[in-house]
Design an enzyme around this catalytic site. Structure first.
Site, PDB file in Angstrom:
ATOM      1  N   CYS A   1       0.812  -1.217   0.000  1.00 51.86           N
ATOM      2  CA  CYS A   1       0.000   0.000   0.000  1.00 51.86           C
ATOM      3  C   CYS A   1       0.843   1.263   0.000  1.00 51.86           C
ATOM      4  CB  CYS A   1      -0.920  -0.002   1.202  1.00 51.86           C
ATOM      5  SG  CYS A   1      -2.082  -1.351   1.185  1.00 51.86           S
TER       6      CYS A   1
ATOM      7  N   ASN B   1      -1.025  -1.886  -6.876  1.00 49.51           N
ATOM      8  CA  ASN B   1      -0.840  -2.890  -5.828  1.00 49.51           C
ATOM      9  C   ASN B   1      -2.164  -3.622  -5.600  1.00 49.51           C
ATOM     10  OD1 ASN B   1       0.142  -4.280  -3.486  1.00 49.51           O
ATOM     11  ND2 ASN B   1      -0.856  -2.738  -2.233  1.00 49.51           N
ATOM     12  N   GLU B   2      -2.935  -3.182  -4.637  1.00 48.03           N
ATOM     13  CA  GLU B   2      -4.206  -3.866  -4.348  1.00 48.03           C
ATOM     14  C   GLU B   2      -5.353  -3.024  -4.874  1.00 48.03           C
ATOM     15  OE1 GLU B   2      -4.191  -4.662  -0.139  1.00 48.03           O
ATOM     16  OE2 GLU B   2      -3.184  -6.585  -0.428  1.00 48.03           O
TER      17      GLU B   2
END
Ligand code: AHR
Length: 674
Positions: free
Chosen positions: A261, A392-393
């Site tokens: 994150c 990333n996420e």
């Protein structure tokens, strides 16, 4: 409740509890009575190669969480060395003086902020009023680790405003006892860098740095920095040796960096920007670390990023470790657990340019803008970066649209770079399904999956990739770790139950090496006093470090990958953890060895009959490494690392032989094939 890491934790713990109540098998807790040993037969067909094991299969993922960089692997000992934290004197104190008295006899210090637009505008002005001096103290990152006999190298930028100050730089222990000092005599009204070295006369876990300003004077100071001389590869101002050694010992296939994150930032403004992490150290703009106040149960208000470990140092570290660099870049989306701010599509170009420029920084000729900077920083040869991760996420259509824009331009300019996309934060559910469906349609090359789940989930999902499309995108299991309590719970432990469940699960990663190309545990590092997230692979304090049980599971895999996956079954059926046994076999073409990994998740010993077909024979002895513990709740610690592999020679008779597996054990057998 807004979506956040905390709400994710409670949501997942409910799911995990429900799952663990209803599904089998799970490692059985220790029974009071002795448990009867089981028996299984493992069939290996050495002539039936199912897949190649990618050299990248077992890698590592570094994120600056838990003081992993500043306060951790980056060996800087001074916290807030350039007075750029939001409260600019965090980490600094004047223990001999009354900060709030205008009449203190020793003097006073002021923070000055330049208005010239410089990226790190603050410095400190020290007014010393007496011959006995004014003392400025830095507390380090939860103290400074000082070892008797070791040398510490200090550098400081100074300019003299008035008087003839003498600076005494001193290492001291917790109680204030001096552990050695050196003198600096600055002169002139221009900024100059001065250096001094101290050989410590004692050891302290929580040492500190005192700077005494002697004589009536006014002195400006900035970039006050101190490193142990003994760093990884002896590089001045380099990395902490013991921590890099633990990584080196893993022989990682790749190094994913910088997150996580942290890539995205809680807001777009606070995202990770690689261009701000290269060039002269003092010109790297200090940024508040996104994990600083993420968790109210583990606030770390003094957590910032100095970027002393920036992208150049990252590529250099990858090279040192023999790992492929795998940088992850933000894609114009702030963390969706926080603000989720989006860059409008018609303003995405600078973000895409960052990705293209990073490739140039890593691989470009020294005549290019960014290749030239790399050369100036000491590495004219290209770093030969092959992978780049976009986002990333992230999840939802906003991600797919942005990913596509990146992909289009990277493909056009650098067709050989392999692009890693992401399927969001969870290993199932609507975000995951949507991401995979769309990425499949786009023929994405490698898709990143993350799973922070219970030990039971890991056991139940050891066959997860058996059903993946072998012709679809490849998988990067980029962040995974078995959680003893629940994701983001501060009570999670790196216990043997979690590590054993990962060992069992990883047999499934390996057996499906034609789908799974890269894997990495997460997070990598945690400072025993500065952490925000647990479990973590490696724990450290200011003087010591150790590998967890999970570390040794990773190490057994990454040190014994083999080159080709062999067909392996248990009792004539595909491996699904029958009778609590999980297995995978590879062969190493270069050494001619067969490598069997077999995990016994039972509380009892287990007798395994091995039947190896497709070889003329096996050597009469093999090497067996066993990682085991009778107690599922056992953890390694600074004082005791009881969970470590034990190596022995075992007899192998023909191609039918047997092994007696210890209760709760991971076993790696290497034996030469004739
Ligand atoms: O590993 C800690 C965090 O977990 C990572 O930053 C993020 O990608 C995941 O949610």
């Amino acid at each position: 409740m807004p979506f956040s890491f905390r709400s994710m934790a409670s949501m997942l713990s409910a799911t995990i509890l429900a799952a663990s109540c209803t599904q089998q098998p799970a490692p059985q807790e220790e029974a009071a009575k002795p448990v009867a040993a089981g028996e299984s037969t493992i069939q290996i067909d050495a002539a039936n190669v199912l897949a190649e094991v990618q050299p990248t299969m077992y890698g590592i993922f570094f994120e600056d969480i838990n003081f992993a960089a500043d306060g951790g692997i980056y060996a800087e000992m001074v916290k807030n060395r350039s007075f750029e934290f939001t409260i600019p004197d965090i980490g600094w104190s004047q223990p001999q003086s009354d900060k709030f008295s205008m009449n203190d006899k020793s003097g006073f210090a002021s923070i000055i902020k330049k208005q010239d637009g410089s990226v790190n505008p603050h410095f400190m002005r020290v007014t010393s009023k007496s011959a006995s001096g004014y003392c400025l103290t830095n507390e380090g990152f939860r103290g400074m680790g000082v070892k008797e006999g070791a040398q510490y190298d200090l550098s400081i930028q100074v300019r003299v405003q008035s008087g003839s100050p003498k600076l005494k730089v001193e290492l001291a222990d917790e109680a204030g006892k001096s552990l050695g000092s050196a003198e600096i005599v600055p002169s002139g009204s221009d900024w100059k860098e001065y250096t001094a070295s101290i050989v410590a006369t004692g050891t302290a876990m929580k040492g500190k740095l005192n700077i005494w300003f002697d004589g009536e004077s006014v002195t400006d100071v900035d970039m006050i920095s101190m490193f142990p001389k003994d760093t990884w590869m002896g590089r001045p101002k380099g990395m902490r040796k013991d921590l890099v050694q633990l990584l080196y010992d893993l022989k990682p296939g790749f190094l994913r960096f910088p997150g996580g994150c942290i890539v995205e930032g809680r807001t777009l403004e606070r995202r990770y920007q690689w261009k701000k992490t290269v060039g002269d150290i003092e010109d790297r703009e200090v940024l508040v670390n996104r994990w600083n106040t993420e968790f109210s149960h583990r606030p770390t208000p003094d957590y910032y990023q100095s970027f002393g470990l920036g992208f150049f140092e990252y590529f250099q570290l990858s090279e040192d470790l023999g790992a492929e660099p795998l940088p992850i870049l933000g894609c114009g989306m702030a963390c969706q657990f926080n603000t989720g701010e989006l860059v409008p599509m018609d303003e995405l170009e600078p973000y895409i340019a960052d990705a293209l420029d990073l490739i140039e920084f890593a691989n470009g000729a020294v005549t290019t803008k960014w290749g030239k900077l790399r050369a100036a920083m000491g590495h004219p040869e290209p770093f030969d970066m092959k992978y780049i991760g976009i986002g990333n996420e992230q999840w939802g259509p906003e991600y797919i649209t942005r990913y596509l824009a990146f992909e289009k331009e990277i493909r056009a300019k650098y067709p050989d770079i392999i692009i890693v996309s992401g399927s969001g934060p969870f290993p199932d559910g609507e975000m995951f399904e949507y991401g995979w469906e769309e990425l499949k349609k786009l023929n994405a090359q490698i898709v990143d999956e993350h799973y922070y789940r219970s030990p039971e989930w890991f056991l139940q999902n050891a066959d997860r990739y058996d059903s993946y499309d072998k012709n679809g995108p490849k998988v990067f299991a980029g962040e995974y770790a078995s959680q003893s309590v629940a994701i983001a719970s501060p009570d999670n432990k790196n216990n043997w139950q979690c590590a054993l469940s990962e060992a069992a699960f990883m047999t499934g990663l390996e057996r499906n090496a034609d789908v799974v190309y890269l894997t990495s545990y997460a997070p990598l590092f945690a400072h025993a006093e500065g952490w925000q997230w647990t479990p973590d692979l490696i724990w450290f304090n200011n003087l010591q470090s150790y590998g967890t049980a999970n570390y040794y599971v990773q190490k057994l895999y990454s040190n014994n990958p083999g080159t080709h996956v062999l067909n392996t079954s248990i009792d004539g059926k595909p491996v699904i953890g029958q009778a609590g046994i999980y297995a995978s076999t590879t062969k190493d073409e270069s050494t001619g060895e067969l490598i069997l990994k077999v995990v016994n998740t039972n509380a009892a010993a287990h007798h395994v009959n091995l039947n190896v077909a497709g070889v003329a024979g096996l050597a009469s002895t093999g090497n067996l490494q066993v990682l085991s513990n009778a107690h599922l709740e056992q953890i390694n610690s600074f004082d005791e690392q009881s969970i470590q592999p034990v190596s022995s020679e075992v007899a192998v008779s023909g191609s039918d032989f047997s092994l007696d597996l210890q209760p709760y054990s991971m076993n790696v057998l290497r034996v030469k094939m004739n």
